[in-house]
Structures are given as C-alpha cells and as structure tokens.
Design a protein around this motif. Structure first.
Motif, mmCIF file in Angstrom:
data_model
loop_
_atom_site.group_PDB
_atom_site.id
_atom_site.type_symbol
_atom_site.label_atom_id
_atom_site.label_comp_id
_atom_site.label_asym_id
_atom_site.label_seq_id
_atom_site.Cartn_x
_atom_site.Cartn_y
_atom_site.Cartn_z
ATOM 1 N N MET A 46 8.818 -21.775 -1.406
ATOM 2 C CA MET A 46 7.861 -22.716 -1.989
ATOM 3 C C MET A 46 6.749 -23.019 -0.984
ATOM 4 O O MET A 46 7.011 -23.171 0.204
ATOM 5 N N ASN A 47 5.525 -23.115 -1.464
ATOM 6 C CA ASN A 47 4.391 -23.451 -0.622
ATOM 7 C C ASN A 47 4.084 -24.940 -0.753
ATOM 8 O O ASN A 47 3.881 -25.438 -1.870
ATOM 9 N N ASN A 58 10.816 -23.114 3.587
ATOM 10 C CA ASN A 58 9.567 -23.175 2.838
ATOM 11 C C ASN A 58 8.356 -23.000 3.742
ATOM 12 O O ASN A 58 8.446 -23.140 4.966
ATOM 13 N N ASN A 62 16.128 -28.966 -3.181
ATOM 14 C CA ASN A 62 15.437 -28.707 -4.449
ATOM 15 C C ASN A 62 15.692 -29.802 -5.493
ATOM 16 O O ASN A 62 16.056 -29.526 -6.646
#
Length: 290
Positions: free
Chosen positions: A1-2, A25, A204
């Motif tokens: 994930m960015n 990430n 998450n």
C-alpha cells in the motif's frame, strides 16, 4: 500500500517516519520544511496530482495549525489548515476510494465535566483552535470518505516545541516556577500515538471508519506533569501550583479533558502505556540525543 503522510516534520510526523522503517508499505513524507517533498494541502488539484502520481491509497494527516493562543487572532490560517485542508484530503481520498487517518484534539470539548470524554459526546469548543479542528472533523465526514479520526491531547516528543522540552529548560534555569493545577487531562507521547496508527495500518484495519480517542493512560494536571518532568530530568526546581487565572490567556482552555480510550483499545486490540512510563522513555531519548 502507498501511504502519504503530511506534516512529516512535526512531532507525530517524525514518529511516523520510525513506523515506516519497519513497515511493508511504501510511505511518502511531505512537509513545508526543507528536506521533504512539498505538498500544498490547501490546494485540491495539487493533492489530486500527488495522490495520482504516487498511487496513494491512504493519507495520514499530521499537519495542523496548533498554536492555540495565536489562533484566536489568526482565524483564517487556523481554519485553512485545520478545516479546509483536512476537507481537501478527505475529498481526494473519496475520489480514489482511499482512507484518511486524521488527528484531532480534546479541545473540541468544553471540558466542564469530571468524567472522561467519550467520542459521541456533544462538542462545544471554547476557542478558535478547537472550533477549526471540529470543523475539520465535520468537513471530513461530509465528504463520505473512509476515515479514522483520532482525537488526542497534550502531545509531546523529543521533536519540536512542546511542554516537556519547555519545562526541562525552565526547571533547569529557575529556582521556582508556578504551573496551573486546575487544568486536568492526560499527556500523550507522540511515539505511542504513531505506534497505534502503525498497528492499524499494518494489521489492515483501516476500514474501521469512525472517531476514536487516544492519549496515554492515567490522569494529571499540568502541575503534576511539570513535577514529573522536573524530577525525571534530574532538576531541583521548586514547582508551585496556581490557578489558570494567574496566567491570562487569549483563549479559555478546557478544565477537564481526559479522554475515554475504551473504543480504540477494544476496536483495534491495543494496550496503551501509562503516562509516566512513556514520559520516562521520552526523557531518556532526549538525554541520548544531547
């Protein structure tokens, strides 16, 4: 994930950089300060471009106008950073189906009760800072984006200007000092706040939209806080308690703004350290960086 982090040069921003080092990430850190990628969070199109160019799915907004006294005479800038910019970030996250983690404050409450403030309590900020931070919360929610708003209080760290570093200097240079005892809350070590944000990201759980409260555990007055800082720093200043009215201020501050942390602990499965334990940790870090 960015992940995009705003206000990277601030207290929480610095601690988020530590979190990023141990993350799977990819983080993009932005700030107006030198050494960081620049991002004008007051400009919607600029945010859109940054998010698109870096394929950002999550924003952690650590940027804010935090000078509580100055805000009283600088509503426009306080509102721009605390409200409009927050709404901009939320709007762009809505457009890309991303999530915004945003930091708010205990100052959204009037602070006239003597029990810990819950997330669903009626808000009634006493000054411009609290009013613009509350407006920011409302702007975020109005966009319909996925959000996690974390209200915190009395933030300190080894970075920047804060009560701990100020008191270290004053108790080292003064024989006596007066500190208010009629404002009660709980200090928050920025490292602990960054840790829970990191936990939410790494496990998450960013889909758990809502408002949450986070500070360290326990309760104290600014007087108690100052006494602990003095003692842990090895200083011998005689700190005396006084009423807030002895220190006239442009803004009235909440007298009791202890936050109820039950929701964040149960929702995310997180144990929060006691305030004196975290203060000891921070002061040790300060000693090691001198």
């Amino acid at each position: 994930m960015n992940i995009l982090v705003t206000g990277a040069n601030g207290q929480l921003g610095h601690e988020m950089q530590k979190v990023a080092k141990n993350s799977v990430n990819n983080f993009v850190f932005t700030d107006v300060a030198e050494g960081y990628e620049k991002l004008d969070i007051t400009n919607l199109d600029v945010i859109r471009k940054m998010v698109k160019d870096n394929d950002i799915q999550l924003v952690v907004n650590c940027a804010a106008y935090t000078n509580v006294d100055k805000a009283e005479s600088d509503y426009a800038m306080s509102n721009l950073l605390n409200n409009i910019a927050a709404g901009n970030l939320a709007q762009v996250m809505k457009e890309v189906d991303g999530t915004l983690i945003h930091i708010s404050t205990d100052y959204v409450f009037q602070g006239d009760k003597n029990i810990p403030c819950k997330e669903d309590w009626e808000t009634n900020p006493l000054g411009v800072y609290g009013k613009t931070k509350l407006a920011g919360e409302q702007s975020i929610i109005a966009t319909g984006c996925k959000y996690i708003i974390i209200r915190t209080a009395w933030l300190y760290s080894q970075w920047g200007k804060n009560f701990v570093k100020t008191m270290q200097g004053l108790t080292a240079s003064h024989d006596t000092l007066k500190v208010v005892f009629d404002q009660v809350g709980t200090p928050t070590y920025a490292g602990d706040l960054a840790a829970v944000i990191g936990h939410i990201i790494e496990t998450n759980q960013i889909d758990k939209t809502g408002i949450y409260h986070f500070s360290n555990e326990g309760v104290c007055s600014w007087f108690d806080f100052a006494k602990a800082i003095c003692e842990l720093s090895g200083n011998s200043c005689d700190i005396q308690s006084c009423y807030s009215e002895e220190f006239p201020s442009p803004v009235k501050r909440p007298h009791f703004s202890v936050l109820d942390k039950s929701k964040i602990k149960t929702t995310f499965g997180w144990k929060i350290p006691y305030w004196t334990d975290s203060l000891k940790k921070c002061i040790e870090e300060l000693k090691n960086t001198k």
